[in-house]
Design an enzyme around this catalytic site. Structure first.
Site, short mmCIF file in Angstrom:
data_model
loop_
_atom_site.label_atom_id
_atom_site.label_comp_id
_atom_site.label_asym_id
_atom_site.label_seq_id
_atom_site.Cartn_x
_atom_site.Cartn_y
_atom_site.Cartn_z
N GLU A 59 3.58 22.97 -5.22
CA GLU A 59 4.45 21.80 -5.37
C GLU A 59 5.32 21.98 -6.61
O GLU A 59 6.37 21.36 -6.75
CB GLU A 59 3.60 20.53 -5.41
CG GLU A 59 3.35 19.90 -6.74
CD GLU A 59 3.47 18.39 -6.67
OE1 GLU A 59 2.77 17.71 -7.39
OE2 GLU A 59 4.29 17.90 -5.87
N SER A 113 -0.71 19.09 -10.58
CA SER A 113 -1.07 19.75 -9.31
C SER A 113 -0.15 20.93 -9.08
O SER A 113 1.07 20.76 -9.02
CB SER A 113 -0.89 18.80 -8.14
OG SER A 113 -1.68 17.67 -8.29
N ARG A 129 5.37 13.49 -1.49
CA ARG A 129 5.97 14.45 -2.44
C ARG A 129 7.33 14.97 -1.97
O ARG A 129 7.71 16.10 -2.28
CB ARG A 129 5.04 15.64 -2.70
CG ARG A 129 3.66 15.25 -3.18
CD ARG A 129 3.65 14.97 -4.66
NE ARG A 129 2.54 14.08 -4.98
CZ ARG A 129 1.66 14.28 -5.93
NH1 ARG A 129 1.73 15.33 -6.69
NH2 ARG A 129 0.71 13.41 -6.17
#
Ligand code: EPU
Length: 331
Positions: free
Chosen positions: A327, A232, A160
């Site tokens: 995130e 997420s 990520r």
């Protein structure tokens, strides 16, 4: 466009405005827009808005790529190099590849967002990451308007993460991403319950994998058109072996992924252990089928989402001694 509503540009469903908003369809158009932006103005480049939480109106210029096109630029017996406009919808690109029987992105089926953002976020799911198939990334430096081609190595990809989220954050607009896809695909079926989902199939094709991933995602992840969310909300924390072993002593059934001596623990599992799964606080809630996802039950403010996120981070830290981090980008 001035005083522009961002409602349809963020999947969390925040009703906020940008001072100015521009869509561009070519590098030339982007360059001429850049010339009109005052040097001291804040500039934000967005994709599909599926990883953003706007906390208030944006007092600056928002840019969005509408550069389209999927073009084969090289082809051998083994693989194909495909150059894709950053404004293509990611899953339309995946569907196209699967139709052509080009392997490499089928495990990334149904991820929301656009192709440009895939190269910024290094999107990943079901054992695959964008970095595994990205060859080069073409981008325009916002300050100078000059074009730069980044090799995969220059993008500094990690879980990520990329150079576009860190060292060069906010400095470049991605215009095209070139992917290397395989004409003789090797299927990746080892993550989670993909194999179980395909149990009744013989001669599994990449389209079967795509359909299996779509079913798994649809069962777990909320549709943003029904329930505002940004996928997420947290990243899975990566901890040292010592930390991992000490948590595992108390929780022998804890799921984990090991890479290079480090351990990734699913934040969704930790949040569920803290009792948050399916719980609401105000108009914000933890999704009842995947605790990593926070949802807007309707009309939630960013403050309500942030308060829920803070409460979760606090409880995870208290129970496991581990920090988890959003995130989602707060704007
Ligand atoms: N788990 C729980 N409870 C939950 C959620 C998960 O116990 O509420 C457990 C699962 O049973 C499983 C493990 O945690 O053992 C992992 O769960 P899952 O396969 O759903 O994946 P994840 O680690 O929670 C990551 C990505 C997802 C991606 C999935 C599948 C991140 C931050 N998220 O989630 O990405 O779809 O893997 O590969 O890495 C997204 O970015 O928006 C996203 C959905």
């Amino acid at each position: 466009m001035n005083h522009y509503s961002l409602l349809k540009h963020n999947t969390f469903g925040m009703d906020v405005y940008a001072k100015r908003f521009f869509d561009y369809s070519s590098i030339e158009e982007l360059r001429s827009i850049l010339k009109t932006i005052p040097a001291d103005e804040a500039v934000l480049h967005i994709g599909g808005g599926s990883n953003l939480l706007f906390t208030h109106d944006y007092e600056g210029t928002i840019l969005h790529s509408a550069i389209k096109g999927i073009e084969v630029i090289d082809s051998t017996d083994k693989d194909v190099l495909v150059k894709v406009g950053s404004g293509e919808v990611w899953d339309d690109f995946v569907a196209y590849c699967v139709q052509q029987n080009w392997g490499g992105v089928e495990n990334l089926s149904l991820i929301p967002g656009e192709v440009g953002a895939s190269a910024v976020q290094n999107i990943g799911a079901y054992g695959a990451e964008a970095k595994d198939v990205i060859e080069t990334v073409e981008a325009i430096e916002l300050r100078s308007g000059s074009c730069r081609t980044f090799s995969n190595a220059e993008c500094n990809y990690a879980y990520r993460q990329s150079i576009f989220k860190k060292e060069l954050k906010g400095q470049y607009a991605i215009t095209h991403v070139t992917f290397r896809l395989s004409k003789t695909p090797t299927l990746q079926l080892d993550y989670g319950n993909i194999r179980a989902q395909l149990a009744d199939k013989t001669d599994v094709t990449i389209n079967d994998v795509r359909q299996a991933i779509i079913s798994i995602r649809e069962a777990k992840l909320p549709d943003p058109n029904v329930l505002g969310n940004a996928g997420s909300f947290f990243m899975n924390p990566i901890v040292s072996r010592d930390t991992f072993l000490s948590i595992q002593k108390d929780y022998p059934n804890m799921p984990f992924y090991e890479t290079n001596g480090e351990y990734k623990i699913p934040a969704g599992w930790m949040i569920e252990q803290c009792g948050w799964k399916g719980k609401a606080q105000g108009r914000a809630a933890v999704h009842d089928k995947q605790a990593l996802v926070l949802v807007n039950l309707g009309g939630a403010t960013s403050d309500e989402i942030i308060a829920l996120s803070d409460a979760i981070c606090h409880d995870v830290k208290e129970k496991f001694g581990v920090d988890i981090h959003p995130e989602v980008n707060f704007i």
